[in-house]
Design an enzyme around this catalytic site. Structure first.
Site, mmCIF file in Angstrom:
data_model
loop_
_atom_site.group_PDB
_atom_site.id
_atom_site.type_symbol
_atom_site.label_atom_id
_atom_site.label_comp_id
_atom_site.label_asym_id
_atom_site.label_seq_id
_atom_site.Cartn_x
_atom_site.Cartn_y
_atom_site.Cartn_z
ATOM 1 N N LYS A 121 0.823 -1.225 0.000
ATOM 2 C CA LYS A 121 0.000 0.000 0.000
ATOM 3 C C LYS A 121 0.853 1.270 0.000
ATOM 4 O O LYS A 121 0.598 2.201 -0.775
ATOM 5 C CB LYS A 121 -0.922 0.009 1.223
ATOM 6 C CG LYS A 121 -1.957 -1.087 1.249
ATOM 7 C CD LYS A 121 -2.891 -0.935 2.434
ATOM 8 C CE LYS A 121 -2.233 -1.214 3.770
ATOM 9 N NZ LYS A 121 -1.856 -2.637 3.955
ATOM 10 N N THR A 122 1.827 1.312 0.889
ATOM 11 C CA THR A 122 2.613 2.538 1.037
ATOM 12 C C THR A 122 3.376 2.854 -0.242
ATOM 13 O O THR A 122 3.390 4.006 -0.710
ATOM 14 C CB THR A 122 3.587 2.400 2.216
ATOM 15 O OG1 THR A 122 2.838 2.231 3.429
ATOM 16 C CG2 THR A 122 4.462 3.635 2.356
ATOM 17 N N GLU A 165 -3.615 5.956 1.510
ATOM 18 C CA GLU A 165 -3.409 4.560 1.867
ATOM 19 C C GLU A 165 -4.606 4.104 2.700
ATOM 20 O O GLU A 165 -5.002 4.779 3.652
ATOM 21 C CB GLU A 165 -2.117 4.437 2.668
ATOM 22 C CG GLU A 165 -1.729 3.027 2.993
ATOM 23 C CD GLU A 165 -0.327 2.938 3.589
ATOM 24 O OE1 GLU A 165 -0.100 2.014 4.397
ATOM 25 O OE2 GLU A 165 0.532 3.784 3.256
#
Length: 464
Positions: A121-122, A165
């Site tokens: 995600k990051t 995110e």
């Protein structure tokens, strides 16, 4: 002109304001003109950055830190009910707002992209934030890690796009209503909150169900959990689905990934045309993250060629295979990986980058519950390294579990043929690594806890 600030967030107080998710929301609110305050356990660069934006940051948790005129108290799922500031909020009848609700309110009225998945995600959120900024679209973004370039995890932009995110760990991503949702992968994790894969699927289905009418789901075509989610969503939802990956039927097909040291060259087939661009971090999984970012930006109407070139300007995010430095011919790299799938992916990427050199790993397990459920798989992943040092479990928000220690990982690693050693004193690691490492070796510090602090110390010992 900045979007309006909800009345409840005009004078917010954040408990744990220094956390990755909390600090991002606090920064955006401060940039929009809110009077932000909060507390954190210790001083940090994040606390200083918040003060520079005008926020009041207290160190330690005490009832007196909460101002009587606060309009809300913002918390994450990690804040315990007996926190003195939370208790004081109840006494003062100040509303308590979960960080996901606060973030959702910041996204309201903007074209939002929410990036979800068990891993990646990051990095994917960061790639989008950097690329859209490079194209002068001035997005707002909230990320779980600090970008290398801007050095921050969040900012308020004057454009109409918000990239966030979306955390599935506590189901908080179900609060968002994005125009584009990305799902990178779906696996069992966060065992304190999910008892089975069925619960995970249901949670992700709810998240996808919040996509605005006419919106898009960008989802992996190769990962089994994502494929199953796609099947379920297509049966029950009218959301437009765009798949990406190496599968022949993928809408955005990854044709080739060519490793080039600590970077990769990626060629995709999009709308029948080949498109090649550079990704500045090594490994096939990061290349796939970049393709997910590309597909999401195109879904918002950004020209593919421009976006691909802009993704090439992404230089990384802290703790995602971040090069900390080199000393005595040894490179030290930091990885946030803490789930076995992430560990194996980063170790494979580093194995490719190491070529004929050795890969040495310092691994710190994260959470007792995760180690209890996945300790065997963590140990098996460490077999990809030439040698590993394994620290004690970093507890974070959890209390110890009887019989759950790093020995679960170490035993599994040895059974898989790994060269692994237990180290109970973190302070002894830098000297131990310096004694092991030879010129040309790669050293990887790995885990979601404070193992990241060891990189500079290892470099100091190597230098001496």
């Amino acid at each position: 002109m900045a979007p309006g600030i909800p009345a409840a967030l005009e004078r917010p107080h954040f408990i744990g304001i220094g956390g990755a998710g909390m600090s991002g929301i606090a920064k955006i609110l401060a940039q929009r003109g809110a009077k932000v305050a909060g507390s954190d356990a210790r001083e940090s660069a994040t606390a200083d950055a918040l003060r520079a934006l005008g926020a009041t940051v207290h160190i330690g948790h005490a009832a007196g830190h909460l101002a009587d005129d606060a309009t809300s108290v913002v918390v994450s799922s990690a804040i315990r009910a007996d926190n003195p500031e939370l208790v004081r909020a109840a006494e003062l009848d100040i509303p308590v707002v979960h960080r996901s609700v606060a973030l959702a309110s910041l996204m309201d009225g903007l074209r939002s992209i929410a990036v979800a998945g068990t891993h990646g995600k990051t990095t994917t959120t960061s790639m989008l934030a950097v690329a859209l900024s490079e194209l002068a679209l001035d997005p707002s973004y909230a990320i779980g890690g600090d970008l290398e370039g801007p050095g921050t995890n969040a900012t308020h932009g004057d454009g109409d796009i918000f990239v966030a995110e979306a955390d599935e760990s506590d189901r908080s991503f179900q609060k968002y209503a994005p125009e584009v949702a990305i799902v990178l992968n779906v696996e069992l994790d966060h065992h304190a909150n999910y008892a089975s894969m069925d619960e995970i699927y249901e949670s992700f289905e709810t998240f996808v169900g919040k996509v605005v009418p006419g919106g898009t789901l960008v989802v992996a075509a190769d990962q089994p959990g994502a494929v199953e989610l796609t099947r379920r969503v297509r049966e029950r939802s009218s959301v437009r689905v765009v798949t990406y990956g190496e599968s022949e039927g993928a809408d955005v097909r990854v044709h080739k990934v060519t490793p080039r040291g600590l970077t990769s060259e990626v060629t995709v087939v999009l709308n029948g045309k080949f498109l090649t661009f550079t990704v500045s971090v090594p490994g096939r999984h990061y290349a796939h993250n970049a393709v997910a970012a590309l597909a999401a930006g195109v879904a918002l109407g950004v020209p593919a060629h421009n976006l691909a070139s802009a993704i090439g300007t992404y230089t990384g995010v802290k703790r995602r295979l971040q090069l900390k430095g080199e000393a005595a011919g040894v490179q030290v790299i930091d990885s946030y990986a803490h789930h076995p799938t992430e560990m194996a992916a980063d170790l494979e990427a580093m194995r490719g980058a190491a070529s004929e050199s050795r890969l040495l790993v310092v691994f710190q397990p994260h959470l007792f519950s995760r180690t209890q459920e996945l300790g065997t798989e963590m140990g098996q992943a460490l077999a990809l390294a030439d040698a590993s040092l394994v620290l004690d479990i970093y507890p974070a928000r959890e209390d110890p579990l009887p019989g759950v220690t790093s020995a679960l990982i170490i035993d599994a690693a040895k059974a898989a043929g790994a060269d692994v050693t237990a180290v109970h004193d973190k302070a002894a690691v830098p000297a131990a690594v310096a004694g092991m490492a030879k010129p040309g070796d790669l050293v990887l510090t790995m885990g979601a806890g404070d193992v990241t602090d060891l990189g500079p110390q290892i470099l100091d010992h190597l230098s001496s």
